[in-house]
Design an enzyme around this catalytic site. Structure first.
Site, PDB file in Angstrom:
ATOM      1  N   TRP A 159      39.788  43.564  46.734  1.00 48.32           N
ATOM      2  CA  TRP A 159      39.633  44.833  47.446  1.00 48.32           C
ATOM      3  C   TRP A 159      40.959  45.444  47.864  1.00 48.32           C
ATOM      4  O   TRP A 159      41.013  46.613  48.217  1.00 48.32           O
ATOM      5  CB  TRP A 159      38.770  44.620  48.704  1.00 48.32           C
ATOM      6  CG  TRP A 159      39.245  43.460  49.536  1.00 48.32           C
ATOM      7  CD1 TRP A 159      38.771  42.175  49.486  1.00 48.32           C
ATOM      8  CD2 TRP A 159      40.322  43.446  50.484  1.00 48.32           C
ATOM      9  NE1 TRP A 159      39.495  41.377  50.341  1.00 48.32           N
ATOM     10  CE2 TRP A 159      40.448  42.137  50.973  1.00 48.32           C
ATOM     11  CE3 TRP A 159      41.199  44.424  50.971  1.00 48.32           C
ATOM     12  CZ2 TRP A 159      41.404  41.756  51.915  1.00 48.32           C
ATOM     13  CZ3 TRP A 159      42.158  44.056  51.908  1.00 48.32           C
ATOM     14  CH2 TRP A 159      42.254  42.742  52.366  1.00 48.32           C
ATOM     15  N   ASN A 160      42.051  44.667  47.865  1.00 54.51           N
ATOM     16  CA  ASN A 160      43.279  45.206  48.481  1.00 54.51           C
ATOM     17  C   ASN A 160      43.998  46.225  47.595  1.00 54.51           C
ATOM     18  O   ASN A 160      44.729  47.067  48.079  1.00 54.51           O
ATOM     19  CB  ASN A 160      44.219  44.089  48.947  1.00 54.51           C
ATOM     20  CG  ASN A 160      44.709  43.223  47.818  1.00 54.51           C
ATOM     21  OD1 ASN A 160      44.123  43.198  46.725  1.00 54.51           O
ATOM     22  ND2 ASN A 160      45.774  42.487  48.048  1.00 54.51           N
ATOM     23  N   GLU A 173      48.458  32.127  54.570  1.00 58.45           N
ATOM     24  CA  GLU A 173      48.691  33.491  54.087  1.00 58.45           C
ATOM     25  C   GLU A 173      48.091  34.410  55.153  1.00 58.45           C
ATOM     26  O   GLU A 173      46.866  34.446  55.334  1.00 58.45           O
ATOM     27  CB  GLU A 173      47.997  33.677  52.731  1.00 58.45           C
ATOM     28  CG  GLU A 173      48.363  34.974  52.083  1.00 58.45           C
ATOM     29  CD  GLU A 173      47.781  35.127  50.676  1.00 58.45           C
ATOM     30  OE1 GLU A 173      46.743  34.512  50.383  1.00 58.45           O
ATOM     31  OE2 GLU A 173      48.372  35.876  49.878  1.00 58.45           O
ATOM     32  N   GLY A 202      42.832  36.846  43.481  1.00 60.69           N
ATOM     33  CA  GLY A 202      42.169  36.538  44.753  1.00 60.69           C
ATOM     34  C   GLY A 202      42.747  35.268  45.345  1.00 60.69           C
ATOM     35  O   GLY A 202      43.892  34.881  45.047  1.00 60.69           O
ATOM     36  N   SER A 203      41.938  34.601  46.144  1.00 63.33           N
ATOM     37  CA  SER A 203      42.459  33.462  46.902  1.00 63.33           C
ATOM     38  C   SER A 203      42.625  32.218  46.028  1.00 63.33           C
ATOM     39  O   SER A 203      41.945  32.049  45.011  1.00 63.33           O
ATOM     40  CB  SER A 203      41.508  33.134  48.054  1.00 63.33           C
ATOM     41  OG  SER A 203      40.342  32.513  47.535  1.00 63.33           O
ATOM     42  N   GLU A 250      45.888  35.133  39.462  1.00 66.71           N
ATOM     43  CA  GLU A 250      46.896  35.669  40.378  1.00 66.71           C
ATOM     44  C   GLU A 250      46.382  35.349  41.775  1.00 66.71           C
ATOM     45  O   GLU A 250      45.459  35.995  42.264  1.00 66.71           O
ATOM     46  CB  GLU A 250      47.029  37.174  40.125  1.00 66.71           C
ATOM     47  CG  GLU A 250      48.361  37.726  40.560  1.00 66.71           C
ATOM     48  CD  GLU A 250      48.256  38.427  41.890  1.00 66.71           C
ATOM     49  OE1 GLU A 250      48.448  37.726  42.921  1.00 66.71           O
ATOM     50  OE2 GLU A 250      47.976  39.631  41.915  1.00 66.71           O
ATOM     51  N   LEU A 251      46.952  34.285  42.365  1.00 61.60           N
ATOM     52  CA  LEU A 251      46.338  33.703  43.569  1.00 61.60           C
ATOM     53  C   LEU A 251      47.194  33.968  44.819  1.00 61.60           C
ATOM     54  O   LEU A 251      47.993  34.885  44.830  1.00 61.60           O
ATOM     55  CB  LEU A 251      46.100  32.216  43.327  1.00 61.60           C
ATOM     56  CG  LEU A 251      45.318  31.898  42.030  1.00 61.60           C
ATOM     57  CD1 LEU A 251      45.176  30.402  41.818  1.00 61.60           C
ATOM     58  CD2 LEU A 251      43.960  32.586  42.024  1.00 61.60           C
ATOM     59  N   CYS A 297      49.186  40.089  48.382  1.00 61.59           N
ATOM     60  CA  CYS A 297      49.596  38.682  48.169  1.00 61.59           C
ATOM     61  C   CYS A 297      51.092  38.533  48.102  1.00 61.59           C
ATOM     62  O   CYS A 297      51.588  37.425  48.157  1.00 61.59           O
ATOM     63  CB  CYS A 297      49.020  38.046  46.911  1.00 61.59           C
ATOM     64  SG  CYS A 297      47.776  38.847  46.101  1.00 61.59           S
ATOM     65  N   LYS A 341      33.846  42.348  37.526  1.00 60.38           N
ATOM     66  CA  LYS A 341      33.119  42.345  38.800  1.00 60.38           C
ATOM     67  C   LYS A 341      34.123  42.691  39.897  1.00 60.38           C
ATOM     68  O   LYS A 341      35.026  41.923  40.183  1.00 60.38           O
ATOM     69  CB  LYS A 341      32.493  40.980  39.107  1.00 60.38           C
ATOM     70  CG  LYS A 341      31.546  41.087  40.304  1.00 60.38           C
ATOM     71  CD  LYS A 341      31.409  39.826  41.110  1.00 60.38           C
ATOM     72  CE  LYS A 341      32.562  39.488  41.978  1.00 60.38           C
ATOM     73  NZ  LYS A 341      32.875  40.422  43.089  1.00 60.38           N
ATOM     74  N   PRO A 342      33.969  43.893  40.494  1.00 57.72           N
ATOM     75  CA  PRO A 342      34.906  44.266  41.567  1.00 57.72           C
ATOM     76  C   PRO A 342      34.493  43.611  42.880  1.00 57.72           C
ATOM     77  O   PRO A 342      33.374  43.103  43.007  1.00 57.72           O
ATOM     78  CB  PRO A 342      34.717  45.786  41.647  1.00 57.72           C
ATOM     79  CG  PRO A 342      33.287  46.007  41.258  1.00 57.72           C
ATOM     80  CD  PRO A 342      32.926  44.918  40.274  1.00 57.72           C
TER      81      PRO A 342
HETATM   82  C1  SIN Z   1      48.267  41.855  45.193  1.00 58.90           C
HETATM   83  O1  SIN Z   1      48.371  41.868  46.393  1.00 58.90           O
HETATM   84  O2  SIN Z   1      47.440  41.120  44.645  1.00 58.90           O
HETATM   85  C2  SIN Z   1      49.084  42.735  44.280  1.00 58.90           C
HETATM   86  C3  SIN Z   1      50.239  43.360  44.911  1.00 58.90           C
HETATM   87  C4  SIN Z   1      51.018  44.237  43.968  1.00 58.90           C
HETATM   88  O3  SIN Z   1      50.692  44.413  42.798  1.00 58.90           O
HETATM   89  O4  SIN Z   1      52.044  44.757  44.428  1.00 58.90           O
END
Ligand code: SIN
Length: 479
Positions: free
Chosen positions: A149-150, A380, A227-228, A249-250, A283, A173-174
């Site tokens: 969602w971010n 985090e 995600g996490s 991408e965690l 992240c 799947k969003p």
């Molecule tokens: C993320 O927070 O997963 C991506 C951040 C970014 O692409 O800058």
């Protein structure tokens, strides 16, 4: 809020006021819309249709796929303002950041439209006469993605762009919190003549079931997740059953290191963006601020002044720099981390409490006297808290920075060229920014090491994630 623009009309077909999944504005708690959801049986059908359609899609020339992707890019840019409003409404980030996200999201489509034409194989000098040795790159096949969602737009285009460029189909799947931006992307892709079955978005209130379906379905050849780390580990284990390719991408725990020789004003500017972008909910946000003894007090004073001046509120309002946290759970977690740190001896230099702007707002915070063993330095944070850790020398900074299972992004500010090289090399991270607070761009490989993930997104390497390398040996060539 009322939405009645052209984009809103385009996504009407995905809404279901009676039985749909509600989408809430995190700034106000109001319902924006309710979206149609898909059962696992329906998603399975969509996967099979995607798998059927991808053969024709892969058979198009790269030039034609590139043209369609470029059209999609233009569609996204044409709806830039409306997409940004939608993004702010469902994820809460300030409008200026949403506008930047639309451009960032579009940049992946444009980049991979160009890269589609560069999926080169190679010829390898042969070892024997009459034999040719070569490689060709072929689309992985039907892929699935689970997105957060971010960055409700960019985390989709960063996956779908390369997948479609390579000749794959993609089912996404969003996040349950932000399906509207995702559905808008699907509608705009359809306007760009990307075949409907090649890119589908499947909102669902059952993320675990959908994840399991994606990871176990025999025709899905690749799964990409942002995600996490705990969820990533679960998906990895599930995907192992049918040996699927994965991109993960965690989570991260980014150090932001300020050395004695840094340009302090530049470091403050960099930290403000790195730490407070999206209210600290990325992240790659600075998670621990490490400041060397000699500049510690001056740096903290400057930082506190800037943090106190941040305007908190509903992201759709002019001038707002810090929006809400995504939900009440996030709010509870961030509040607890601040309280625990203070209880463990950290000093609250500013903030430290929820903000009066609403139920899900947290006051931008600076904590000093933080140590690496505190919960706040180990977790985090995903919120607008800057915990400052004091250090003495380069070796200690690198040791503290690397003392985490994560390895996504790291930042440091220094001017001595020898130090710049040594510290860059010493940081165990997939991405290191030196004298810069933002490193995300479509042209560079985004991704982490250690428990922060597998694979890279963006750049030419991002395309390879959706290509298989086939080695061909052709004999019988002698006359
Ligand atoms: C993320 O927070 O997963 C991506 C951040 C970014 O692409 O800058």
């Amino acid at each position: 809020m009322t939405m009645s623009n052209a984009l809103w009309k385009l996504i009407q077909r995905f809404l279901d006021d009676k039985n749909g999944m509600p989408v809430l504005n995190p700034a106000t708690g109001e319902q924006i819309a309710a979206v149609k959801t898909y059962s696992t049986v329906e998603i399975e059908d969509i996967i099979l249709r995607a798998d059927n359609a991808r053969k024709d899609w892969a058979a198009l020339t790269a030039k034609v796929r590139a043209e369609r992707l470029r059209d999609w890019y233009f569609q996204v840019m044409a709806y830039r303002d409306q997409l940004a409003s939608l993004c702010t409404a469902e994820c809460g980030k300030p409008l200026a950041e949403s506008l930047a996200e639309v451009v960032y999201a579009a940049s992946f489509i444009e980049w991979f439209a160009e890269e589609a034409k560069r999926a080169y194989g190679e010829t390898i000098p042969t070892v024997a006469r009459g034999k040719a040795v070569l490689t060709v790159k072929e689309a992985v096949g039907t892929c699935a993605a689970i997105t957060p969602w971010n960055f409700p737009l960019a985390m989709i285009t960063r996956k779908v762009g390369p997948a479609l460029a390579a000749g794959c189909a993609m089912v996404v799947k969003p996040s349950e919190a932000t399906p509207l931006s995702a559905l808008a992307l699907e509608a705009l892709a359809a306007q760009a003549r990307i075949p409907a079955d090649i890119f589908r978005v499947v909102p669902s209130p059952e993320p675990a079931q959908v994840g399991n379906l994606f990871c176990s379905h025999p025709v899905i050849r690749k799964i990409s997740f942002t995600g996490s780390t705990p969820v990533g580990k679960l998906l990895l284990a599930q995907a192992a059953g049918s040996v699927k390719r994965v991109s993960m991408e965690l989570g991260g725990n980014a150090p932001f290191i300020v050395f004695d020789d840094a340009d302090l004003d530049a470091a403050i500017d960099g930290l403000m963006i790195s730490k407070f972008r999206n209210a600290g909910q990325t992240c790659v946000c600075a998670n621990r601020v490490l400041v060397q003894d000699g500049v510690h007090d001056v740096f903290v004073a400057k930082l506190v002044e800037r943090v106190k001046s941040l305007k908190v509120g509903d992201g759709s309002k002019p001038g707002v720099e810090i929006g809400p946290l995504i939900d009440e759970r996030a709010m509870a977690k961030v509040t607890k981390l601040a309280v625990d740190a203070a209880g463990a001896g950290a000093v609250v230099a500013c903030g430290g409490t929820p903000h009066e702007a609403g139920k899900q707002f947290f006051t931008p915070t600076v904590l000093t006297g933080v140590s690496q063993d505190m919960q706040i330095a180990q977790s985090e944070i995903f919120g607008p808290i800057a915990p400052v850790i004091r250090f003495t020398d380069e070796a200690e900074a690198i040791r503290i920075a690397n003392d985490t299972p994560f390895g996504l992004a790291a930042y440091f500010y220094a001017r001595d060229v020898g130090r710049v090289w040594r510290v860059m090399a010493g940081l165990e991270y997939g991405m290191v920014a030196v004298n810069e607070g933002v490193l995300s761009t479509e042209i560079a490989p985004f991704g982490g090491i250690k428990e922060s993930g597998l694979g890279r997104e963006g750049s030419r390497h991002g395309l390879d994630e959706y290509l298989e390398l086939k080695y061909a040996l052709i004999g019988g060539l002698s006359a």
